[in-house]
Scaffold this motif. Structure first.
Motif, PDB file in Angstrom:
ATOM      1  N   GLY A 343       4.755  45.689 -52.522  1.00  0.00           N
ATOM      2  CA  GLY A 343       5.662  46.633 -53.147  1.00  0.00           C
ATOM      3  C   GLY A 343       5.747  47.937 -52.381  1.00  0.00           C
ATOM      4  N   PRO A 344       6.646  48.834 -52.807  1.00  0.00           N
ATOM      5  CA  PRO A 344       6.845  50.113 -52.103  1.00  0.00           C
ATOM      6  C   PRO A 344       5.576  50.959 -52.016  1.00  0.00           C
ATOM      7  N   ARG A 345       4.778  50.991 -53.097  1.00  0.00           N
ATOM      8  CA  ARG A 345       3.576  51.809 -53.067  1.00  0.00           C
ATOM      9  C   ARG A 345       2.564  51.257 -52.062  1.00  0.00           C
ATOM     10  N   GLU A 346       2.410  49.926 -52.056  1.00  0.00           N
ATOM     11  CA  GLU A 346       1.482  49.318 -51.100  1.00  0.00           C
ATOM     12  C   GLU A 346       1.959  49.542 -49.667  1.00  0.00           C
ATOM     13  N   ARG A 347       3.254  49.480 -49.461  1.00  0.00           N
ATOM     14  CA  ARG A 347       3.803  49.698 -48.127  1.00  0.00           C
ATOM     15  C   ARG A 347       3.520  51.129 -47.657  1.00  0.00           C
ATOM     16  N   ALA A 348       3.697  52.088 -48.552  1.00  0.00           N
ATOM     17  CA  ALA A 348       3.448  53.481 -48.192  1.00  0.00           C
ATOM     18  C   ALA A 348       1.980  53.701 -47.832  1.00  0.00           C
ATOM     19  N   MET A 350      -0.123  51.402 -46.681  1.00  0.00           N
ATOM     20  CA  MET A 350      -0.396  50.729 -45.410  1.00  0.00           C
ATOM     21  C   MET A 350       0.168  51.540 -44.242  1.00  0.00           C
ATOM     22  N   HIS A 351       1.337  52.139 -44.449  1.00  0.00           N
ATOM     23  CA  HIS A 351       1.937  52.963 -43.397  1.00  0.00           C
ATOM     24  C   HIS A 351       1.013  54.122 -43.037  1.00  0.00           C
ATOM     25  N   ARG A 352       0.472  54.807 -44.038  1.00  0.00           N
ATOM     26  CA  ARG A 352      -0.435  55.935 -43.772  1.00  0.00           C
ATOM     27  C   ARG A 352      -1.699  55.464 -43.056  1.00  0.00           C
ATOM     28  N   HIS A 384       7.657  56.326 -34.899  1.00  0.00           N
ATOM     29  CA  HIS A 384       8.653  55.256 -34.827  1.00  0.00           C
ATOM     30  C   HIS A 384       8.069  53.854 -34.676  1.00  0.00           C
ATOM     31  N   TRP A 385       6.751  53.720 -34.572  1.00  0.00           N
ATOM     32  CA  TRP A 385       6.177  52.386 -34.414  1.00  0.00           C
ATOM     33  C   TRP A 385       6.096  51.618 -35.724  1.00  0.00           C
ATOM     34  N   LEU A 386       6.010  52.301 -36.839  1.00  0.00           N
ATOM     35  CA  LEU A 386       5.677  51.654 -38.111  1.00  0.00           C
ATOM     36  C   LEU A 386       6.786  51.722 -39.148  1.00  0.00           C
ATOM     37  N   THR A 387       8.007  51.993 -38.704  1.00  0.00           N
ATOM     38  CA  THR A 387       9.137  52.061 -39.644  1.00  0.00           C
ATOM     39  C   THR A 387       9.300  50.750 -40.404  1.00  0.00           C
ATOM     40  N   PHE A 388       9.036  49.623 -39.742  1.00  0.00           N
ATOM     41  CA  PHE A 388       9.252  48.313 -40.363  1.00  0.00           C
ATOM     42  C   PHE A 388       8.347  48.071 -41.570  1.00  0.00           C
ATOM     43  N   ILE A 389       7.240  48.819 -41.670  1.00  0.00           N
ATOM     44  CA  ILE A 389       6.351  48.629 -42.834  1.00  0.00           C
ATOM     45  C   ILE A 389       7.055  49.068 -44.116  1.00  0.00           C
TER      46      ILE A 389
END
Length: 471
Positions: A343-348, A350-352, A384-389
């Motif tokens: 979900g969006p929260r998990e993605r955020a 993981m991005h951090r 710009h490396w992790l936008t896809f997450i």
């Protein structure tokens, strides 16, 4: 003879001979070093971090200079052509026959005894194309009329009669398809019409027919551009091409349903700004070329480029191995994690976490210059490396755009250079139409016929009749 027994002059002579021999060997060694440097320079064209694995010359025992540039489709990675072991075969669906022919035999070919009746049938389907048909030549006697009231002069039109030229829709469509799908020179296109249809036309006529197809399809080209401008995600890449012998660039802009090519003399950020619009709000998937961050801050840098470069540096420098290993593990781990549809929260979160991991990676101390350069590139693209997450529709690689450039690269080897602005216009237009129609599962020949026919109707609808002013 013992060297102790040699005279001073003999020792001096032998010393001079050895010195001369050493000089000869040193000269040969210098020549070999120069040759090695030359070959390594050529090899870097094929073996560098930006070369896709499918294009690398490996395991063949053959130098790039010994390989034919035409053989780009030959496997060079040690694999074999064809379907891999374990894959189910594909079979063609048998067509329905248009007619049936009974093939019988009256007597035995061995003893000559007469057959009473057939004991079975062994059917065989044979697909054949009709013999080439000669051209149909029609003379349209277009009657002219003049209005008695206003003096307007009108020429009657017919849907199958083009407004210009003497060749019809099928000739125009086949000329464009032969050039950009079958990759034939215009002289060969003319030969093909002569051999198959006994239609005489020159190479120049084939060029003009292809140009008419491009002009007819330009409205659809602009529609493709508008669709891409409204897209949420666009893959972009560019490669060199010659225009009248001078350096130019062919750009590709690709979405899931559309592909647009643009031939420009610039490789700067002005090109994506012109094609996509300066207010483009979507995500751009790209490589590390400086034009892209100059155009947009919403980027996804290509991980395929990054991993290839990291692997290349790690092969030469041991201190780069943990960098390559860390990047590979991160990429593979993220691919597996994204398959769980977080979900969006998990993605955020993981991005951090991954962002912090990359920051720690680039802060390590290294001594080799090439390793420091690699870390600098990673640091320069941290945003710009992790936008896809965070964006499920974004791919972490730019393979789609690189695949889109394969056809223009093959054509570049065949045609050499575009001659002028008209050639650039035709090149980008027809390539864009054919690529987009294929993406959408449409028949390129039928679509070319459609756009040429539609253009003739639109031209007539917008034509302004000549008006004669009465005295």
């Amino acid at each position: 003879m013992n060297e102790d027994d040699l005279t001073k002059d003999e020792l001096l002579s032998r010393f001079l001979q050895m010195e001369e021999r050493i000089n000869e060997l040193e000269e040969k060694l210098d020549q070999k070093d120069e040759r090695i440097e030359e070959l390594e320079t050529r090899l870097r064209k094929y073996e560098n971090p930006h070369t896709p694995p499918s294009k690398r010359r490996s395991g063949t025992g053959e130098s790039p200079t010994e390989q034919n540039d035409e053989d780009d489709d030959v496997r060079t990675d040690g694999g074999t052509p064809g379907r891999k072991d374990g894959h189910d075969p594909e079979w063609r669906s048998p067509p329905d026959p248009d007619e049936e022919t009974e093939v019988t035999c009256d007597c035995c070919p061995e003893c000559g005894d007469h057959f009473d009746e057939s004991v079975g049938v062994s059917p065989r389907l044979v697909e054949e194309i009709p013999d080439p048909q000669p051209p149909e030549v029609t003379q349209y006697n277009r009657h002219r009329y003049q209005c008695d009231s206003c003096g307007t002069e009108t020429v009657a039109t017919h849907p199958d009669c083009p407004d210009e030229g003497q060749f019809g829709v099928n000739v125009i469509a086949q000329s464009a398809l032969s050039r950009y799908d079958h990759r034939l020179p215009y002289r060969k296109i003319a030969d093909r019409f002569e051999q198959l249809h006994r239609l005489e036309l020159s190479g120049a006529s084939a060029w003009h027919a292809t140009e008419r197809a491009a002009r007819a399809g330009r409205c659809e080209y602009e529609q493709i551009r508008r669709e891409i401008q409204d897209a949420d995600v666009v893959h972009i890449d560019e490669t060199g091409i010659k225009r009248d012998g001078e350096q130019a660039w062919i750009w590709t802009f690709r979405t899931a349903q559309h592909t647009l090519y643009a031939v420009r003399e610039s490789r700067g950020s002005d090109v994506p700004a012109e094609v996509l619009g300066e207010d483009f709000a979507g995500t751009v998937i790209c490589d590390g070329w400086t034009a892209y961050p100059a155009f947009s801050s919403n980027l996804q840098r290509c991980w395929a480029h990054l991993l290839r470069e990291a692997e290349d540096v790690a092969s030469d420098h041991e201190e780069a191995e943990p960098v390559y290993r860390y990047l590979t593990q991160m990429f593979v781990g993220l691919q597996s994690w994204l398959e769980t549809d977080p979900g969006p929260r998990e993605r955020a979160q993981m991005h951090r976490s991954c962002q912090n991991g990359l920051k720690s990676l680039v802060e390590r101390s290294v001594t080799a210059e090439s390793v420091a350069t690699l870390l600098g590139k990673i640091e320069g693209g941290l945003d710009h490396w992790l936008t896809f997450i965070g964006e499920p529709a974004v791919s972490p690689t730019n393979n789609a755009a690189e695949n889109a450039l394969r056809e223009p690269v093959v054509l570049r080897k065949i045609i050499g250079t575009l001659r002028n602005d008209r050639g650039m216009f035709v090149h980008e237009t027809v390539l864009s139409l054919l690529a987009t129609w294929r993406q959408q599962g449409r028949n390129p020949y039928e679509e070319l016929r459609r756009v040429v026919s539609s253009n003739e109707m639109i031209s007539r609808a917008h034509a302004v009749p000549a008006v004669e002013t009465s005295g």
